[in-house]
Write a protein that holds these residues in place. Structure first.
Motif, PDB file in Angstrom:
ATOM      1  N   ARG A  36       0.840  -1.197   0.000  1.00  0.00           N
ATOM      2  CA  ARG A  36       0.000   0.000   0.000  1.00  0.00           C
ATOM      3  C   ARG A  36       0.874   1.245   0.000  1.00  0.00           C
ATOM      4  NH1 ARG A  36      -5.036  -1.417   3.176  1.00  0.00           N
ATOM      5  NH2 ARG A  36      -5.783  -3.196   1.975  1.00  0.00           N
ATOM      6  N   ASN A  37       0.275   2.385  -0.319  1.00  0.00           N
ATOM      7  CA  ASN A  37       0.969   3.666  -0.266  1.00  0.00           C
ATOM      8  C   ASN A  37       1.462   3.930   1.141  1.00  0.00           C
ATOM      9  OD1 ASN A  37       1.378   5.040  -2.598  1.00  0.00           O
ATOM     10  ND2 ASN A  37      -0.493   6.236  -2.495  1.00  0.00           N
ATOM     11  N   GLY A  38       2.674   4.398   1.291  1.00  0.00           N
ATOM     12  CA  GLY A  38       3.230   4.705   2.599  1.00  0.00           C
ATOM     13  C   GLY A  38       3.903   3.525   3.274  1.00  0.00           C
ATOM     14  N   GLN A  39       3.822   2.345   2.665  1.00  0.00           N
ATOM     15  CA  GLN A  39       4.440   1.159   3.264  1.00  0.00           C
ATOM     16  C   GLN A  39       5.944   1.217   3.060  1.00  0.00           C
ATOM     17  OE1 GLN A  39       2.741  -2.562   2.042  1.00  0.00           O
ATOM     18  NE2 GLN A  39       4.428  -3.750   2.867  1.00  0.00           N
ATOM     19  N   ILE A  40       6.707   0.973   4.138  1.00  0.00           N
ATOM     20  CA  ILE A  40       8.164   1.023   4.044  1.00  0.00           C
ATOM     21  C   ILE A  40       8.794  -0.335   4.264  1.00  0.00           C
ATOM     22  CG2 ILE A  40       8.305   3.440   4.723  1.00  0.00           C
ATOM     23  CD1 ILE A  40       9.009   2.478   7.546  1.00  0.00           C
ATOM     24  N   GLY A  41       7.993  -1.332   4.577  1.00  0.00           N
ATOM     25  CA  GLY A  41       8.525  -2.671   4.804  1.00  0.00           C
ATOM     26  C   GLY A  41       7.438  -3.595   5.284  1.00  0.00           C
ATOM     27  N   LYS A  42       7.843  -4.767   5.762  1.00  0.00           N
ATOM     28  CA  LYS A  42       6.884  -5.706   6.336  1.00  0.00           C
ATOM     29  C   LYS A  42       7.564  -6.489   7.439  1.00  0.00           C
ATOM     30  CE  LYS A  42       7.516  -9.715   3.349  1.00  0.00           C
ATOM     31  NZ  LYS A  42       6.865 -10.726   2.547  1.00  0.00           N
ATOM     32  N   VAL A  43       6.747  -7.028   8.331  1.00  0.00           N
ATOM     33  CA  VAL A  43       7.221  -7.853   9.431  1.00  0.00           C
ATOM     34  C   VAL A  43       6.698  -9.256   9.195  1.00  0.00           C
ATOM     35  CG1 VAL A  43       7.026  -8.277  11.909  1.00  0.00           C
ATOM     36  CG2 VAL A  43       7.230  -5.947  11.063  1.00  0.00           C
ATOM     37  N   THR A  44       7.589 -10.255   9.282  1.00  0.00           N
ATOM     38  CA  THR A  44       7.187 -11.650   9.204  1.00  0.00           C
ATOM     39  C   THR A  44       7.413 -12.268  10.570  1.00  0.00           C
ATOM     40  OG1 THR A  44       7.850 -11.743   6.881  1.00  0.00           O
ATOM     41  CG2 THR A  44       7.545 -13.840   7.999  1.00  0.00           C
ATOM     42  N   VAL A  45       6.378 -12.841  11.146  1.00  0.00           N
ATOM     43  CA  VAL A  45       6.452 -13.439  12.479  1.00  0.00           C
ATOM     44  C   VAL A  45       7.233 -14.738  12.380  1.00  0.00           C
ATOM     45  CG1 VAL A  45       5.111 -14.331  14.416  1.00  0.00           C
ATOM     46  CG2 VAL A  45       4.256 -12.383  13.105  1.00  0.00           C
ATOM     47  N   LEU A  46       8.287 -14.900  13.198  1.00  0.00           N
ATOM     48  CA  LEU A  46       9.145 -16.080  13.148  1.00  0.00           C
ATOM     49  C   LEU A  46       8.698 -17.188  14.085  1.00  0.00           C
ATOM     50  CD1 LEU A  46      12.637 -14.362  12.919  1.00  0.00           C
ATOM     51  CD2 LEU A  46      11.214 -15.258  11.066  1.00  0.00           C
ATOM     52  N   CYS A  47       8.014 -16.841  15.170  1.00  0.00           N
ATOM     53  CA  CYS A  47       7.482 -17.850  16.077  1.00  0.00           C
ATOM     54  C   CYS A  47       6.246 -17.273  16.762  1.00  0.00           C
ATOM     55  CB  CYS A  47       8.517 -18.281  17.111  1.00  0.00           C
ATOM     56  SG  CYS A  47       9.076 -16.973  18.200  1.00  0.00           S
ATOM     57  N   THR A  48       5.388 -18.127  17.258  1.00  0.00           N
ATOM     58  CA  THR A  48       4.149 -17.678  17.904  1.00  0.00           C
ATOM     59  C   THR A  48       4.500 -16.742  19.065  1.00  0.00           C
ATOM     60  OG1 THR A  48       3.072 -19.737  17.292  1.00  0.00           O
ATOM     61  CG2 THR A  48       2.044 -18.448  19.039  1.00  0.00           C
ATOM     62  N   THR A  49       3.838 -15.604  19.099  1.00  0.00           N
ATOM     63  CA  THR A  49       4.117 -14.598  20.112  1.00  0.00           C
ATOM     64  C   THR A  49       2.841 -13.829  20.433  1.00  0.00           C
ATOM     65  OG1 THR A  49       5.605 -12.791  20.703  1.00  0.00           O
ATOM     66  CG2 THR A  49       4.795 -12.814  18.451  1.00  0.00           C
ATOM     67  N   GLN A  50       2.835 -13.102  21.519  1.00  0.00           N
ATOM     68  CA  GLN A  50       1.667 -12.318  21.931  1.00  0.00           C
ATOM     69  C   GLN A  50       1.665 -10.977  21.220  1.00  0.00           C
ATOM     70  OE1 GLN A  50      -0.897 -13.271  23.934  1.00  0.00           O
ATOM     71  NE2 GLN A  50      -1.819 -11.337  23.375  1.00  0.00           N
ATOM     72  N   LEU A  51       0.504 -10.542  20.763  1.00  0.00           N
ATOM     73  CA  LEU A  51       0.336  -9.246  20.111  1.00  0.00           C
ATOM     74  C   LEU A  51      -0.012  -8.200  21.163  1.00  0.00           C
ATOM     75  CD1 LEU A  51      -0.042  -7.461  17.560  1.00  0.00           C
ATOM     76  CD2 LEU A  51      -2.409  -8.246  17.519  1.00  0.00           C
ATOM     77  N   TYR A  52       0.647  -7.058  21.108  1.00  0.00           N
ATOM     78  CA  TYR A  52       0.338  -5.931  21.980  1.00  0.00           C
ATOM     79  C   TYR A  52      -0.184  -4.797  21.122  1.00  0.00           C
ATOM     80  CZ  TYR A  52       2.949  -8.153  25.744  1.00  0.00           C
ATOM     81  OH  TYR A  52       3.378  -9.004  26.717  1.00  0.00           O
ATOM     82  N   GLN A  53      -1.165  -4.073  21.641  1.00  0.00           N
ATOM     83  CA  GLN A  53      -1.708  -2.915  20.945  1.00  0.00           C
ATOM     84  C   GLN A  53      -1.864  -1.772  21.925  1.00  0.00           C
ATOM     85  OE1 GLN A  53      -5.321  -4.655  19.348  1.00  0.00           O
ATOM     86  NE2 GLN A  53      -4.377  -4.831  17.334  1.00  0.00           N
ATOM     87  N   LYS A  54      -1.703  -0.541  21.417  1.00  0.00           N
ATOM     88  CA  LYS A  54      -1.918   0.628  22.268  1.00  0.00           C
ATOM     89  C   LYS A  54      -3.405   0.910  22.359  1.00  0.00           C
ATOM     90  CE  LYS A  54       2.368   3.138  21.625  1.00  0.00           C
ATOM     91  NZ  LYS A  54       2.980   4.404  21.220  1.00  0.00           N
TER      92      LYS A  54
END
Length: 93
Positions: A36-54
């Motif tokens: 998408r417009n404004g995208q500078i990269g991506k994150v690929t999850v390497l192992c199951t982990t907990q998601l945190y959100q503000k």
């Protein structure tokens, strides 16, 4: 007359299919994510982990779902360490 009725039924379906294909071809995929417009990269999850959100107050909280290995997310904004911090890190290692 029968051919005219069949053509009248098929023609709208062809228009919808053509429009859908045109929309699909405008997507730019990068792995599993759409770029998408404004995208500078991506994150690929390497192992199951907990998601945190503000939350609305800016406090980090656990999300209800974990992130699983192989999931991908767009990166729109990130922060890097200062040159001073990177230099300090090099002296320690």
């Amino acid at each position: 007359m029968k051919n005219l009725i069949i053509a009248a039924l098929i023609f709208p379906a062809l228009l919808i299919t053509t429009a859908t294909l045109a929309e699909a071809s405008t997507k730019v995929m990068w792995g599993k994510t759409e770029s998408r417009n404004g995208q500078i990269g991506k994150v690929t999850v390497l192992c199951t982990t907990q998601l945190y959100q503000k939350d609305h107050e800016g406090i980090l909280r656990h999300s209800n779902r974990p992130l699983y290995k192989g999931e991908e997310f767009r990166v729109l904004k990130y922060e890097t360490p200062s040159k001073l911090k990177l230099a300090l890190l090099k002296t320690i290692l």
